[in-house]
Structures are given as C-alpha cells and as structure tokens.
Write a protein that holds these residues in place. Structure first.
Motif, PDB file in Angstrom:
ATOM      1  N   GLN A  22      11.990  20.241 -10.518  1.00 54.88           N
ATOM      2  CA  GLN A  22      12.092  18.789 -10.568  1.00 54.88           C
ATOM      3  C   GLN A  22      11.341  18.108  -9.432  1.00 54.88           C
ATOM      4  OE1 GLN A  22      16.349  17.646 -10.440  1.00 54.88           O
ATOM      5  NE2 GLN A  22      16.025  15.828 -11.996  1.00 54.88           N
ATOM      6  N   LEU A  23      11.378  18.649  -8.254  1.00 51.94           N
ATOM      7  CA  LEU A  23      10.842  18.039  -7.064  1.00 51.94           C
ATOM      8  C   LEU A  23       9.343  18.147  -7.205  1.00 51.94           C
ATOM      9  CD1 LEU A  23      13.424  19.164  -4.195  1.00 51.94           C
ATOM     10  CD2 LEU A  23      12.615  16.629  -4.942  1.00 51.94           C
ATOM     11  N   GLU A  24       8.805  19.308  -7.515  1.00 52.38           N
ATOM     12  CA  GLU A  24       7.507  19.569  -7.591  1.00 52.38           C
ATOM     13  C   GLU A  24       6.822  18.802  -8.590  1.00 52.38           C
ATOM     14  OE1 GLU A  24       4.368  23.515  -8.145  1.00 52.38           O
ATOM     15  OE2 GLU A  24       6.532  23.819  -8.713  1.00 52.38           O
ATOM     16  N   ALA A  25       7.461  18.478  -9.785  1.00 51.47           N
ATOM     17  CA  ALA A  25       6.745  17.613 -10.933  1.00 51.47           C
ATOM     18  C   ALA A  25       6.526  16.349 -10.451  1.00 51.47           C
ATOM     19  CB  ALA A  25       7.851  17.632 -12.011  1.00 51.47           C
ATOM     20  N   GLN A  26       7.247  15.628  -9.208  1.00 50.04           N
ATOM     21  CA  GLN A  26       7.151  14.564  -8.760  1.00 50.04           C
ATOM     22  C   GLN A  26       6.291  14.576  -7.413  1.00 50.04           C
ATOM     23  OE1 GLN A  26       7.940  12.099 -10.809  1.00 50.04           O
ATOM     24  NE2 GLN A  26       8.613  13.382 -12.384  1.00 50.04           N
ATOM     25  N   PHE A  27       5.783  15.545  -6.759  1.00 49.67           N
ATOM     26  CA  PHE A  27       5.214  15.297  -5.681  1.00 49.67           C
ATOM     27  C   PHE A  27       4.143  14.110  -5.548  1.00 49.67           C
ATOM     28  CE2 PHE A  27       5.277  20.234  -4.571  1.00 49.67           C
ATOM     29  CZ  PHE A  27       6.690  20.180  -4.145  1.00 49.67           C
ATOM     30  N   GLU A  28       3.399  13.909  -6.490  1.00 48.03           N
ATOM     31  CA  GLU A  28       2.577  12.713  -6.331  1.00 48.03           C
ATOM     32  C   GLU A  28       3.165  11.516  -6.237  1.00 48.03           C
ATOM     33  OE1 GLU A  28      -0.648  12.874  -5.635  1.00 48.03           O
ATOM     34  OE2 GLU A  28      -0.596  15.085  -5.310  1.00 48.03           O
ATOM     35  N   SER A  29       4.191  11.296  -6.834  1.00 47.58           N
ATOM     36  CA  SER A  29       4.725   9.712  -7.097  1.00 47.58           C
ATOM     37  C   SER A  29       5.480   9.843  -5.843  1.00 47.58           C
ATOM     38  CB  SER A  29       5.730   9.707  -8.392  1.00 47.58           C
ATOM     39  OG  SER A  29       6.681  10.521  -8.228  1.00 47.58           O
ATOM     40  N   LEU A  30       6.024  10.951  -5.087  1.00 47.72           N
ATOM     41  CA  LEU A  30       6.817  10.762  -3.786  1.00 47.72           C
ATOM     42  C   LEU A  30       5.997  10.435  -2.767  1.00 47.72           C
ATOM     43  CD1 LEU A  30       9.231  13.660  -4.328  1.00 47.72           C
ATOM     44  CD2 LEU A  30       9.769  11.171  -4.456  1.00 47.72           C
ATOM     45  N   ARG A  31       4.710  10.798  -2.796  1.00 50.34           N
ATOM     46  CA  ARG A  31       3.815  10.287  -1.767  1.00 50.34           C
ATOM     47  C   ARG A  31       3.881   8.818  -1.562  1.00 50.34           C
ATOM     48  NH1 ARG A  31      -0.459  13.608   0.257  1.00 50.34           N
ATOM     49  NH2 ARG A  31      -0.390  15.498  -0.653  1.00 50.34           N
ATOM     50  N   ARG A  32       4.179   7.972  -2.273  1.00 49.44           N
ATOM     51  CA  ARG A  32       4.016   6.464  -2.482  1.00 49.44           C
ATOM     52  C   ARG A  32       5.117   6.070  -1.397  1.00 49.44           C
ATOM     53  NH1 ARG A  32       4.545   2.376  -6.337  1.00 49.44           N
ATOM     54  NH2 ARG A  32       3.362   1.251  -4.801  1.00 49.44           N
ATOM     55  N   PHE A  33       6.236   7.054  -1.510  1.00 49.34           N
ATOM     56  CA  PHE A  33       7.554   6.929  -0.714  1.00 49.34           C
ATOM     57  C   PHE A  33       7.322   7.525   0.968  1.00 49.34           C
ATOM     58  CE2 PHE A  33       8.831   6.432  -4.991  1.00 49.34           C
ATOM     59  CZ  PHE A  33       9.555   5.425  -4.842  1.00 49.34           C
ATOM     60  N   GLY A  34       6.185   8.013   1.243  1.00 44.97           N
ATOM     61  CA  GLY A  34       5.953   8.445   2.502  1.00 44.97           C
ATOM     62  C   GLY A  34       6.541   9.884   2.331  1.00 44.97           C
ATOM     63  N   LEU A  35       6.678  10.319   1.596  1.00 41.18           N
ATOM     64  CA  LEU A  35       7.188  11.985   1.646  1.00 41.18           C
ATOM     65  C   LEU A  35       6.183  12.907   0.914  1.00 41.18           C
ATOM     66  CD1 LEU A  35      10.810  11.273  -0.070  1.00 41.18           C
ATOM     67  CD2 LEU A  35      10.238  12.226   2.059  1.00 41.18           C
ATOM     68  N   ILE A  36       5.954  13.677   1.684  1.00 34.44           N
ATOM     69  CA  ILE A  36       4.519  14.693   1.416  1.00 34.44           C
ATOM     70  C   ILE A  36       5.482  16.104   1.525  1.00 34.44           C
ATOM     71  CG2 ILE A  36       2.372  15.837   1.966  1.00 34.44           C
ATOM     72  CD1 ILE A  36       1.724  13.186   3.468  1.00 34.44           C
ATOM     73  N   LEU A  37       5.625  16.850   0.207  1.00 33.04           N
ATOM     74  CA  LEU A  37       6.053  18.051   0.011  1.00 33.04           C
ATOM     75  C   LEU A  37       5.317  18.938  -0.714  1.00 33.04           C
ATOM     76  CD1 LEU A  37       9.399  16.196  -1.504  1.00 33.04           C
ATOM     77  CD2 LEU A  37       9.015  16.907   0.748  1.00 33.04           C
ATOM     78  N   ASP A  38       5.527  20.101  -0.447  1.00 26.28           N
ATOM     79  CA  ASP A  38       4.760  21.393  -1.085  1.00 26.28           C
ATOM     80  C   ASP A  38       5.884  22.280  -1.370  1.00 26.28           C
ATOM     81  OD1 ASP A  38       2.200  20.589  -0.727  1.00 26.28           O
ATOM     82  OD2 ASP A  38       2.186  21.670   1.317  1.00 26.28           O
ATOM     83  N   ARG A  39       5.443  23.354  -2.669  1.00 22.20           N
ATOM     84  CA  ARG A  39       6.633  24.325  -2.985  1.00 22.20           C
ATOM     85  C   ARG A  39       6.389  25.506  -1.922  1.00 22.20           C
ATOM     86  NH1 ARG A  39       8.838  24.657  -8.192  1.00 22.20           N
ATOM     87  NH2 ARG A  39      10.240  26.440  -8.135  1.00 22.20           N
ATOM     88  N   ALA A  40       7.313  25.968  -1.623  1.00 22.63           N
ATOM     89  CA  ALA A  40       7.139  26.827  -0.593  1.00 22.63           C
ATOM     90  C   ALA A  40       7.678  28.136  -1.378  1.00 22.63           C
ATOM     91  CB  ALA A  40       8.127  26.681   0.700  1.00 22.63           C
ATOM     92  N   GLY A  41       8.474  28.338  -2.352  1.00 20.58           N
ATOM     93  CA  GLY A  41       8.882  29.651  -3.145  1.00 20.58           C
ATOM     94  C   GLY A  41       9.493  28.991  -4.263  1.00 20.58           C
ATOM     95  N   PRO A  42      10.089  29.966  -4.839  1.00 17.72           N
ATOM     96  CA  PRO A  42      10.907  29.768  -6.136  1.00 17.72           C
ATOM     97  C   PRO A  42      12.016  28.805  -5.908  1.00 17.72           C
ATOM     98  CG  PRO A  42      10.400  32.155  -6.109  1.00 17.72           C
ATOM     99  CD  PRO A  42      10.105  31.537  -4.818  1.00 17.72           C
TER     100      PRO A  42
ATOM    101  N   ASP B   5       0.752  -1.155   0.060  1.00 15.86           N
ATOM    102  CA  ASP B   5       0.152  -0.087  -0.003  1.00 15.86           C
ATOM    103  C   ASP B   5       0.846   1.377  -0.221  1.00 15.86           C
ATOM    104  OD1 ASP B   5      -2.381  -1.509   0.172  1.00 15.86           O
ATOM    105  OD2 ASP B   5      -1.987  -1.745   2.351  1.00 15.86           O
ATOM    106  N   GLY B   6       2.116   1.341  -0.126  1.00  8.66           N
ATOM    107  CA  GLY B   6       2.942   2.582  -0.076  1.00  8.66           C
ATOM    108  C   GLY B   6       3.487   2.356   1.256  1.00  8.66           C
ATOM    109  N   ILE B   7       4.299   3.326   1.238  1.00  7.47           N
ATOM    110  CA  ILE B   7       5.181   3.457   2.663  1.00  7.47           C
ATOM    111  C   ILE B   7       4.530   4.663   3.589  1.00  7.47           C
ATOM    112  CG2 ILE B   7       7.588   4.157   3.854  1.00  7.47           C
ATOM    113  CD1 ILE B   7       8.723   3.182   1.125  1.00  7.47           C
TER     114      ILE B   7
END
Length: 602
Positions: free
Chosen positions: A475-495, A453-455
């Motif tokens: 680069q990271l922002e383009a992969q926010f959704e796929s990184l959720r499977r690895f237990g990483l929840i990220l947001d863009r905070a600025g440029p 079920d993902g991490i």
C-alpha cells in the motif's frame, strides 16, 4: 386476476401511510397550512401526546364556506394550478394530500371563518367526510382543526406509536423547528391542559437571538457566530456554532431552504466539509442556517413529507454553502471578550477551612454573550521564531507586552504543569493548551506549504528501516511518489519492510514507525486508502497527523519568549480557537470572575 378501483377511503389511508407517520407529522402539516394561510399566531393543544387530541388554531385568512369540503378532498389545493406553479413552489403544503389523509385515519373537525364573514362554518368526519353540508359555527377569523382518536380505524398503526411522553417530545421538537421558519410568529404549545412553551414575536436582532436561545439553548447562542453571505443569486444567513461546541449527536442542526426545514445530503456534505479540519470526526457541528434562492432553482417535490430537495445547479449550491461557512470559521481570531470565558462560582462566605482549600472550584462557560464578533485575518501566519526549531539558538525577542497593550492573548507569565501557558491580557487571565494551539499553528502552515511547492523534507543521516506487514508495504509503495509532496521519501526494503530516507523537518525526531502505521491504517481498512488519494480531505489528514506529532509535547519546559511567540502565532492563525481534533485551544478568565472567586466588592 381482476383489476379494480380502490375505495376512496382506502386510497386516502394509503396516502396517509406516506404523510401521517405519528402525531408530530400531523401537527407539522397543520401548522404549515396555517403559515401558508398567513397566520401570525398559532396555538397547538394536545392530549395524550396527540393520540387523543390535536387542536390547531390560527388567525390566518380562513376558508370560505363553499371551499371547506373541497379542502378535505385529495389533490385539492389553493397553492398551485399550473405546471409553472409546481416548478416555483414557495409554500409549505401544496399537493392537497395532508388534510384528506389525516381525515382518513382520525375523527376530524374543520372550522373556519374569513374576516368578511359574519360567522364561521364547520365540516367534520370520521374516516370519511360526513354527507351533511357545512354547519354554522361561532369562530373568530382564522381556522381551527381538531384531530381526535388518531388511527382509531387502523389499530395496527396505532400499536406502533410510542409512549405518550415520547410522542409529545416529537411534537415539541417539530414545533421548535417550525418556530425558526417565521420569527414574526406567535406560537404556543399546551399538553394535557398544561402550557409547554410560548414564543412571542421576534422582531429585531435581539429578539431573534432570544428565540434562537429559546429553541436551541443559551449555550448554543453563546458559542455561535452570525453569518450573512450573498452571491450568485444565493443567500445564506443564520448562526454557526464554533467547532469547540461540537456535539455528540446531530441534535442542533437546523437547515432551511426558502423557509422549509430540510434534511439534504448535498447540503449536509457541504457543512461537514466546512468543519472537516476543525472538528473531531466523531463530533457534530451545530447551526441554524437559512438558504434562500429563486424557487425555480430548487425542486421541493421529491419526498412525500417534503424534507428533501433537489437543486437545479447542485454543485453551485454546494460550493457556496461550503465556502461561506468554511471562510467564516477561518476568519475567526482570538477575541477574549467573547471567547471561551470561564465563570467561577463564588464560594460561600465562611471561615476558610485549610482541609478543604485544595478542593477545585466548579466552573462553566459564561453564556451571557449572545454571539461572537468576527475578527478578520490580518495576514499570513508566522512569528519571528518557529517554536518547533528545538536546538536552535533563540533569537532576540521584542520587549514583553504590557497587559494593557492591544494583544488579544496578552503576555505570557508562566507554564502550568508542563501543559498550559498562563498569560495576562486586559480582560484578565488566559489559559492556553500549548500542544493543541501549536498543533493548529503547524497544521495551517503545512497547508500553505503543500499548496505552494510541497513540504520540504530533511534527509536522515542514517536511513531507517521499518518493518510493516506485506499488504501495508504494498500500500505504501503504491503511493511513494504522492507522499513526496508531504516531505516523505520512502523506498521498499523488502517484502515486509520500508526504508525511510527523508521526512519533513518537523518530524526529524518523531516515531517514524508510528507515523507509517497511521498512514496505512491497516490493509483491511476500507477507509485507509483515503489517506493516499489526491482528495483535499485525505491530504489534510496526513498534514494533521504530522502537525500533531511535531507539536509541543507535555512537560516540555518553555521559556517566556517561546510562550509569547506561540500567543502571537495563534492571533494570526486561522481556526486558532480549536486544534485539529476540535478541542478548544484556550479559555479566558475575566477580571469579574476573579473578583467573584475572592468575594471582592461584596
């Protein structure tokens, strides 16, 4: 512009450019012809690395008198006659180009006799075949080919040859590769009148293992497991070295398809994938593998020297090879009697010198064991207490194991230098690299979680804002959704910044900035995007990094129950003999080695 037909000798010399690269290729072609003739014994003699003389004798079926001249004619062969034969090639040389090509650039003599003949017959030539008919010659049943003054009539080619010793080493390596195609073959090599090696017939498992050791070295054999898998009309058998035996060069890779030594990109990729998460990316696996299948399913006529092949159903062959080796490596479990055994050299018998007593003793791998048994997995990995749960109360652990109990890694005794776990089993002592071992345990668990079920992630009490470069942030922002499977929840905070809101529970106290840098790898790194695609390899690289950062660190003091829990986890974890980077996780110091160390029984 006038079109003209080229002279026969020039045609053969052009063909020789494809077939005759150096003395080693001549030896390979001649020995393969001997094998196709049914030879059981072959002797190769060289002078000056093969540049002055190559003589190949065999005890094969021989060639009839009226066939000798024909054997030196282009596209004349006894091995195929119809298109169907070409599509089911099971012999080595079959296109009829080797002998005339070799003749075109040397002084060649061919002498042969069949068992039914009273004597042998000989033909010869220098660049071209002599006009005379075959001459009688004394010769035992079989064939002898002498190749003298290689490239005598093409001096430009001869200038490209290396030193005598270099050319001889190429011949030696070529013959050793060929020695593995036929274990029933007697093979001898001499150079400048001195014997280099002689291999006897190898019948039975013990003799075959001895030949493998003679060709690949004792250390390879001591660190190899045997494999024999059959399905879908394919069979793979041979020897596979453990990941911890990874090499700096790909110098111990022998792969044969229906007995033919090949360098095939498809098969090489399958084997790299089989080792991909148990060996460092800069190390190379070692193996001697034989793939057998219906000759109609493989085309061996796609390369002048027939070192490359093309499969009719390439994906099936690739998946079979990958699956067989990958599952073999996963099934290996700690087995102290056959694992990394450290053998100490006994010190000289003399009065101990207090000044010298602190000098470390030399040691090395014990190579007396020919191969490893494979211990099957006994269930999913996991222990009563996950070691990474720092801060939680320790549960009650079972009573400590006795050294005589049947636990491969025994019971923990102590921790050494804050890095190694010292344990005792019935074979002697076990040393475990706690970080490397724990890294493998965590990595295999994370793979199971990701496949399910993902991490699971744990939200940070205070989200952390991390500055990165603009390109890295994109680069990271383009992969926010796929990184959720690895237990990483990220947001863009600025440029040029990223907010980390949740991470895998294992990384709750990790250096998150370093983690993001690892995931990016730099915007200009062409390979960095592989960290984010959905390919299995890329996912596993992320898991490997998480496991490495979450594993036990050096100088963390472990309790005996924690150390025992790690040992039990290792015994149940696939690939536990090495960490994710290919380093060994443990070694065995057996009782005999300890006795020798202290001169007991002497």
């Amino acid at each position: 512009m006038t079109i003209q037909v080229l002279p026969e000798q020039l045609i053969n010399q052009i063909a020789a450019g494809e077939v005759v690269e150096r003395p080693a290729t001549v030896v390979k072609e001649l020995v393969e012809n001997s094998l196709d003739a049914g030879a059981c014994a072959i002797e190769v003699e060289l002078e000056a690395g093969g540049l002055n003389l190559i003589r190949v004798r065999d005890d094969g079926g021989g060639i009839a008198r009226d066939q000798l001249a024909l054997a030196l004619t282009r596209h004349a062969t006894s091995k195929i006659s119809l298109l169907d034969d070409l599509e089911r090639v099971a012999s080595f040389g079959f296109r009829g180009e080797a002998l005339p090509s070799i003749l075109s650039v040397s002084r060649l003599a061919l002498t042969s006799r069949r068992e039914i003949d009273q004597h042998g017959w000989k033909v010869a030539g220098s660049g071209l075949l002599d006009d005379g008919s075959p001459q009688p010659a004394a010769h035992p049943p079989g064939t002898t080919i002498e190749v003298r003054d290689l490239f005598f009539n093409t001096p430009a080619r001869r200038k490209f040859m290396k030193a005598e010793g270099t050319e001889f080493r190429h011949v030696d390596q070529a013959l050793r590769r060929l020695a593995l195609t036929r274990f029933d073959l007697r093979l001898r090599l001499s150079h400048n009148g001195r014997r280099s090696f002689e291999l006897a017939q190898a019948e039975g498992d013990t003799a075959r293992a001895a030949r493998i050791a003679a060709v690949c070295g004792d250390e390879f054999l001591a660190n190899a497991v045997t494999i024999d898998e059959q399905r879908l009309g394919l069979r793979l058998w041979g020897w596979v070295a453990l990941p911890s035996f990874g090499r700096a060069q790909a110098d111990l890779q022998f792969l044969y398809v229906n007995g033919r030594n090949v360098r095939d990109k498809l098969l090489a990729h399958a084997l790299r994938r089989a080792y991909h998460d148990v060996m460092h990316s800069q190390r190379h696996p070692a193996f001697v593998l034989f793939l057998e299948l219906d000759p109609a399913r493989v085309d061996v006529n796609v390369h002048p020297q027939k070192t490359e092949v093309r499969f009719r159903d390439a994906s099936v062959v690739h998946d079979f090879l990958f699956g067989a080796v990958h599952q073999l490596l996963r099934r290996i479990r700690p087995e102290p009697g056959q694992h990394h055994r450290v053998e100490f050299e006994a010190p000289a018998f003399s009065t101990p010198d207090p000044v010298q007593s602190s000098v470390p003793l030399s040691y090395g791998r014990n190579v007396s064991t020919p191969s490893w048994p494979v211990r099957e997995a006994s269930g999913a990995s996991g222990s009563a207490w996950p070691l990474y749960r720092a801060g939680f109360a320790e549960p009650e652990m079972p009573a400590a194991l006795n050294a005589t109990e049947d636990a491969p890694l025994g019971r923990a005794i102590a921790q050494i230098r804050g890095v190694f776990v010292l344990a005792e089993n019935r074979h002697g002592l076990v040393l475990v690299d706690a970080h490397a071992a724990h890294e493998r345990v965590l990595y295999e668990r994370l793979k199971l979680q990701l496949a399910a079920d993902g991490i699971a992630s744990q939200r940070l009490l205070l989200p952390e804002v991390i500055r990165v470069g603009g390109a890295e942030a994109d680069q990271l922002e383009a992969q926010f959704e796929s990184l959720r499977r690895f237990g990483l929840i990220l947001d863009r905070a600025g440029p040029e910044s990223i907010t980390v809101r949740a991470v895998p529970a294992l990384l709750i106290k990790a250096d998150l900035a370093a983690l993001l840098r690892t995931l990016c790898g730099g915007a200009d790194d062409a390979e960095s995007a592989e960290h984010f695609n959905e390919a299995l390899d890329a996912q596993h690289r992320i898991l490997a990094d998480i496991a490495c950062r979450a594993a036990i660190k050096a100088n963390r003091r472990l309790t005996v129950p924690e150390m025992d829990a790690l040992l039990r986890d290792m015994e149940q974890t696939p690939n536990a003999g090495q960490c994710n980077h290919g380093r060994p996780t443990w070694v065995q110091i057996d009782a005999d080695a300890l006795d020798r160390l202290f001169l007991r029984g002497r």
